[in-house]
Write a protein that holds these residues in place. Structure first.
Motif, PDB file in Angstrom:
ATOM      1  N   ASN A  88      40.361  45.180  35.070  1.00 47.06           N
ATOM      2  CA  ASN A  88      40.309  46.446  33.505  1.00 47.06           C
ATOM      3  C   ASN A  88      42.110  46.690  33.241  1.00 47.06           C
ATOM      4  N   VAL A  89      42.731  45.382  33.770  1.00 49.49           N
ATOM      5  CA  VAL A  89      44.532  46.354  33.832  1.00 49.49           C
ATOM      6  C   VAL A  89      45.253  46.223  32.566  1.00 49.49           C
ATOM      7  N   ILE A  90      45.347  47.034  31.956  1.00 51.90           N
ATOM      8  CA  ILE A  90      46.859  47.091  30.674  1.00 51.90           C
ATOM      9  C   ILE A  90      48.210  47.141  30.945  1.00 51.90           C
ATOM     10  N   LEU A  91      48.709  45.904  30.863  1.00 49.11           N
ATOM     11  CA  LEU A  91      49.552  45.599  30.578  1.00 49.11           C
ATOM     12  C   LEU A  91      50.968  46.175  29.846  1.00 49.11           C
ATOM     13  N   ARG A 110      45.509  36.438  27.698  1.00 50.82           N
ATOM     14  CA  ARG A 110      44.606  36.758  27.352  1.00 50.82           C
ATOM     15  C   ARG A 110      44.322  38.407  28.312  1.00 50.82           C
ATOM     16  N   THR A 111      45.046  39.398  27.590  1.00 50.49           N
ATOM     17  CA  THR A 111      44.645  40.154  28.949  1.00 50.49           C
ATOM     18  C   THR A 111      45.554  41.441  28.310  1.00 50.49           C
ATOM     19  N   PRO A 112      44.891  42.418  27.646  1.00 53.98           N
ATOM     20  CA  PRO A 112      45.011  43.986  27.192  1.00 53.98           C
ATOM     21  C   PRO A 112      46.794  44.277  27.364  1.00 53.98           C
ATOM     22  N   ILE A 113      48.079  44.458  26.285  1.00 49.47           N
ATOM     23  CA  ILE A 113      49.445  44.078  26.404  1.00 49.47           C
ATOM     24  C   ILE A 113      48.976  45.869  25.744  1.00 49.47           C
TER      25      ILE A 113
END
Ligand code: AMP
Length: 350
Positions: A88-91, A110-113
């Motif tokens: 569940n990482v937000i960068l 494809r990871t939320p930023i």
């Protein structure tokens, strides 16, 4: 590289456990501040760093998880992205993201930023930056298309001149010609504005619907900031350069503050008409103030800037706004926390 669409990131967010978000970033630039601020707000934290650099984050104890890579581009691989999503990482992007991953690399993740990845396209292109500042109604130094047009002091900005190391100054077409062999090497010949610099740290909160001034710094640059210490006789023989070596805190005289705030407001409202979603979160505009108290802008950084590291404990401005120590890193974490609480996370992440 394929640009990941907003809808896809929103679907990924739908699968996130909002009670178990991890704040992640790359281990450099302002990572200590970002992770420290996330911790203050109760988030799990994760840092991705080059092998050998993990010691820094261990010694400051700011990260729950430390991932090491041999090359930052490993982060873009499907496997790595999958692993970030499973946590569940937000960068949180900072100044090293574009440098290490490239604007296209980031857009393909494809990871939320946190914020709006669309700003990268605008931030990384100087022409688009000018369009943005013009749309914001902010004065800019004149830009010259051709070397023989210059009629005043100019600063010549070269492609690939990291940190302004090979920027140079010229005051006539002849001098410019002598110093610049290949005009294609310059991406901008810009009027040099003599004045004092202010690099305000803004934060546009989508949740609270306001643009805050969290601090101001001045970049300490070598050798230009050292030239003032030697005699004019010497300076004539020494070419100035503009390599950032540090940051100095500054407060502006109070009568300038409203103008500085309006610059931030202009950048936010122009961003909304230029690209969908507009700018969200921290940004900085590089300003010069002349002796007639006019502000000129020559650059936008559409993410947290390293100058905010001066204010881990808050700045005079953030103290007045929040009455407690508030770094930009902590402010980001609060925005995420409030967005989760108000069911607005989808609007502040892409
Ligand atoms: P930049 O790469 O655009 O951030 O510029 C690096 C440094 O060059 C700035 O921090 C300023 O010290 C100086 N500089 C850039 N453009 C101008 C300008 N138009 N007038 C005066 N100083 C400038």
């Amino acid at each position: 590289m394929e640009i990941v669409r907003r809808e896809e990131i929103m679907r990924i967010l739908d699968d996130y456990d909002e009670k178990d978000i991890t704040i992640g970033t790359i281990g450099s630039h302002s990572a200590l501040q970002i992770l420290h601020g996330a911790r203050q707000e109760g988030f799990r934290t994760l840092v991705i760093c080059l092998k050998g650099v993990e010691e820094l984050y261990e010694r400051f104890g700011v990260a729950d998880d430390i991932l090491t890579v041999n090359d930052y581009r490993e982060m873009i691989s499907d496997g790595f992205q999958e692993m970030l999503r499973s946590r569940n990482v937000i960068l949180i992007p900072h100044g090293s993201f574009v440098e290490y991953l490239s604007a296209e690399g980031i857009a393909s993740m494809r990871t939320p930023i946190f914020g709006n990845r669309k700003v990268l396209e605008w931030e990384s292109d100087r022409r688009k930056q000018r369009e943005w500042l013009a749309a914001a109604g902010i004065k800019m130094p004149m830009s010259f298309e051709r070397g023989d047009e210059i009629d005043r002091l100019v600063i010549v900005k070269l492609h690939g001149a990291k940190g302004g190391s090979s920027y140079f100054i010229a005051s006539s077409p002849e001098e410019l010609k002598q110093k610049l062999r290949d005009i294609d090497n310059a991406y901008e010949i810009q009027e040099y504005i003599i004045g004092t610099r202010f690099y305000p740290h803004y934060f546009h909160s989508f949740v609270r619907n306001r643009t805050e001034l969290l601090g101001i710094d001045i970049r300490y640059e070598s050798n230009i900031d050292g030239l003032a210490r030697i005699t004019p006789f010497m300076t004539e023989k020494i070419e100035p350069s503009f390599v950032v070596t540090g940051n100095i805190p500054v407060v502006a005289r109070e009568s300038l503050l409203l103008k500085i705030l309006h610059v931030g407001d202009g950048v936010v409202s122009a961003s909304r008409s230029l690209f969908s979603g507009g700018i969200v979160g921290p940004f900085c505009v590089e300003l010069v103030c002349t002796d007639t108290l006019e502000l000129f802008a020559f650059e936008i950084s559409a993410r947290i800037v390293a100058g905010t590291n001066l204010y881990i404990n808050g700045s005079p401005y953030s103290q007045i706004l929040f009455n407690e120590s508030m770094s930009t890193g902590r402010r980001i974490a609060i925005e995420i926390k409030e967005a989760i609480r108000m069911d607005m996370l989808h609007q502040i992440v892409y």
